[in-house]
Write an enzyme that holds these catalytic residues in place. Structure first.
Site, PDB file in Angstrom:
ATOM      1  CB  CYS A  74      -3.780   3.366  -3.756  1.00 50.35           C
ATOM      2  SG  CYS A  74      -3.033   4.070  -2.281  1.00 50.35           S
ATOM      3  CB  CYS A 115      -0.955   0.028   1.183  1.00 51.37           C
ATOM      4  SG  CYS A 115      -2.239   1.293   0.984  1.00 51.37           S
TER       5      CYS A 115
END
Length: 557
Positions: free
Chosen positions: A487, A307
């Site tokens: 994201c 991430c």
């Protein structure tokens, strides 16, 4: 915490916490041996945290980290020596207690009969039959026969592993599938940014592993020690052998806290925090709530990391909280990024820069965190700008959110499955191993050049399932992965820039632009992140329901 007795002088256990130290002292232990390397799990305290708590209670602690699959006779001798030198009785621990029990068993090979070793370990709940076979076989674990055999073995019960198992079961219910993972708890890690922002409660991101393993799938609660792909074998801690027809490898990624000098000494105190650890994300919000003035540093290490937007998400949500409380003008926000750009896909950068300006954050590119002194509130960064000698700079801070350097797990890096950089070596389209054609990989551990996110694993799991079923049926791969990753960049409470992209930064939006423009901050994207994605994760992805995750078919021209 359950302490299991091997001898009068030695007990073993799974991972302990600093909060367990009083109970350990009350049980009479005077020495502790840690056999688990730091950074194996996202909920794992560092040894330094354990050692400090032990010292406060008058207990001596020794660090003897053992990489799964690398228990040597020398390690057993060192363990034996520590037992002799530490005041007893001693409690040894690792992730499950198996490594500690293995060390003791090997160290006792010339002192006790094999029957006595087996009896003691069995009484404690550990199967050391594989260790005994190793002793009898002169140190080698035989893999021509196994302790168990399955159609498909999956290493890792994170997002990718459970989703892959569920997707396979939905396609053919009678498949014999085993998932290997020692963890008791499964975490929804995308929620930890929201915990650090005061939106989610930490406990809502955790569920028991047993409640999530798909029906009909065998759960082998153990750690993997090594792979022998030539023999279609996985060797577990304790030297047991599991055989497979096909293997899926998805154990996640390792957080390398020790790579930053002084970091493990100060995590969770002195204003140093990280949303990359379950127990520290609430501390992030505590710091943000209590901060009225001073400097807040947010760090991002060199890629790859899971991430990649999470370090700046922490910055945005913190800046928003300070803005809402009216103290933002008193806080100096510094974003120190080892890379040279704010975000790797340029289409999303303009919207993000608007928030950088709103929070008056300073962007420091090519800044890599190398050392921390928590009590002194100082951090050091190596600045490596292109065509310029590396310069080390010192920065004071009142709060610092750290994203740790990350690497493939140790037992992957040393395995035959890894490429030169340590990641599982796959074809980036089919996710099949480049050398071993009955092995696939997905999630953070493989080397395809995509973003390491849960959203990526959500797409990858059905692709792996489709291609394994095609292989079982005697065909070629039928589904291909386009590098999709997502994201959701939480730029403020109530608004998100929803970045969705594939290989090479290609935009791959899931919704029509009229409904949700991912390049702009929207409330619709926030609603998706806060309200819809957790149920999609728990009730869809992990149940084999492939909502917005239909595999893309390979087209033949």
């Amino acid at each position: 915490m359950e302490m299991k007795t091997l001898t009068a002088g030695l007990s073993v256990s799974a991972q302990i916490l600093a909060a367990d130290m009083q109970a350990i002292k009350d049980a009479g232990f005077r020495g502790i041996i840690c056999n688990r390397p730091d950074g194996e799990g996202a909920d794992q305290p560092t040894f330094d945290e354990i050692a400090k708590a032990a010292k406060k209670h008058g207990i001596e602690a020794v660090y003897q980290p053992i990489t799964p699959g690398k228990v040597s006779d020398d390690d057993a001798d060192a363990f034996d020596k520590a037992l002799t030198e530490l005041p007893g009785p001693v409690l040894a621990y690792c992730r499950t207690g198996t490594r500690s029990t293995t060390l003791w068993s090997l160290g006792q090979a010339d002192k006790r009969t094999l029957a006595d070793i087996l009896a003691a370990t069995k009484a404690a709940g550990y199967d050391m039959g594989g260790v005994v076979r190793r002793i009898v076989n002169g140190g080698k674990t035989q893999t021509d026969t196994g302790d168990a055999q399955y159609d498909i073995v999956i290493v890792g019960a994170g997002a990718g592993g459970i989703a892959a198992a569920a997707s396979l079961k939905s396609r053919r219910e009678n498949l014999e599938i085993a998932i290997i993972d020692p963890a008791d708890i499964h975490y929804y890690q995308p929620g930890w940014t929201m915990v650090g922002g005061g939106i989610f409660d930490a406990q809502d991101t955790a569920r028991t592993m047993g409640s999530l393993i798909p029906k009909g799938v065998h759960w082998i609660k153990s750690a993997v020690a090594a792979f022998e792909p030539a023999n279609n074998a996985v060797i577990l801690d304790g030297c047991r052998v599991v055989k497979y027809d096909r293997l899926i490898v998805c154990p996640g990624i390792k957080l390398d806290w020790h790579k930053i000098d002084g970091l493990v000494d100060t995590l969770g105190q002195n204003g140093v925090t990280s949303n990359y650890r379950y127990d520290l994300a609430p501390y992030t919000w505590e710091l943000v709530e209590n901060m009225k003035s001073g400097r807040a540093i947010f760090t991002q290490p060199p890629m790859p990391i899971k991430c990649a937007g999470a370090p700046q998400k922490a910055m945005y949500l913190s800046g928003d909280a300070w803005h809402r409380r009216g103290v933002l003008q008193n806080i100096d926000i510094q974003f120190n990024n080892a890379g040279g750009v704010l975000f790797g896909v340029k289409d999303y950068v303009p919207a993000l820069m608007d928030y950088v300006k709103k929070y008056d954050a300073t962007l420091n590119f090519f800044h890599t965190l190398v050392a921390v002194d928590g009590p002194a509130k100082k951090a050091w960064f190596d600045v490596a700008k292109p065509d310029t000698p590396v310069e080390r700079v010192e920065m004071d801070f009142d709060m610092m959110h750290v994203c740790p350097p990350q690497t493939a797990p140790d037992f992957i890096r040393v395995s035959p499955l890894a490429d030169a950089a340590g990641w599982v070596d796959v074809d980036q389209s089919t996710l099949r191993h480049k050398t071993f054609d009955n092995i696939w990989s997905l999630g953070d551990v493989m080397n395809a050049p995509n973003a390491k996110t849960a959203a990526a694993a959500r797409i990858q799991a059905p692709i792996v399932a489709e291609n394994i079923m095609a292989d079982i049926n005697g065909g070629s791969p039928v589904a291909q992965y386009n590098g999709y990753g997502s994201c959701p960049l939480t730029v403020e409470r109530g608004k998100i820039v929803l970045a969705e992209f594939g290989y090479g930064g290609t935009m791959l939006p899931s919704f029509p632009k009229a409904l949700l423009d991912g390049t702009k901050p929207t409330r619709a994207a926030w609603f998706l992140k806060e309200k819809m994605l957790p149920p999609v994760y728990w009730k869809g992805m992990l149940k084999g329901r492939e909502w917005i995750a239909k595999p893309e078919k390979i087209t033949v021209s």
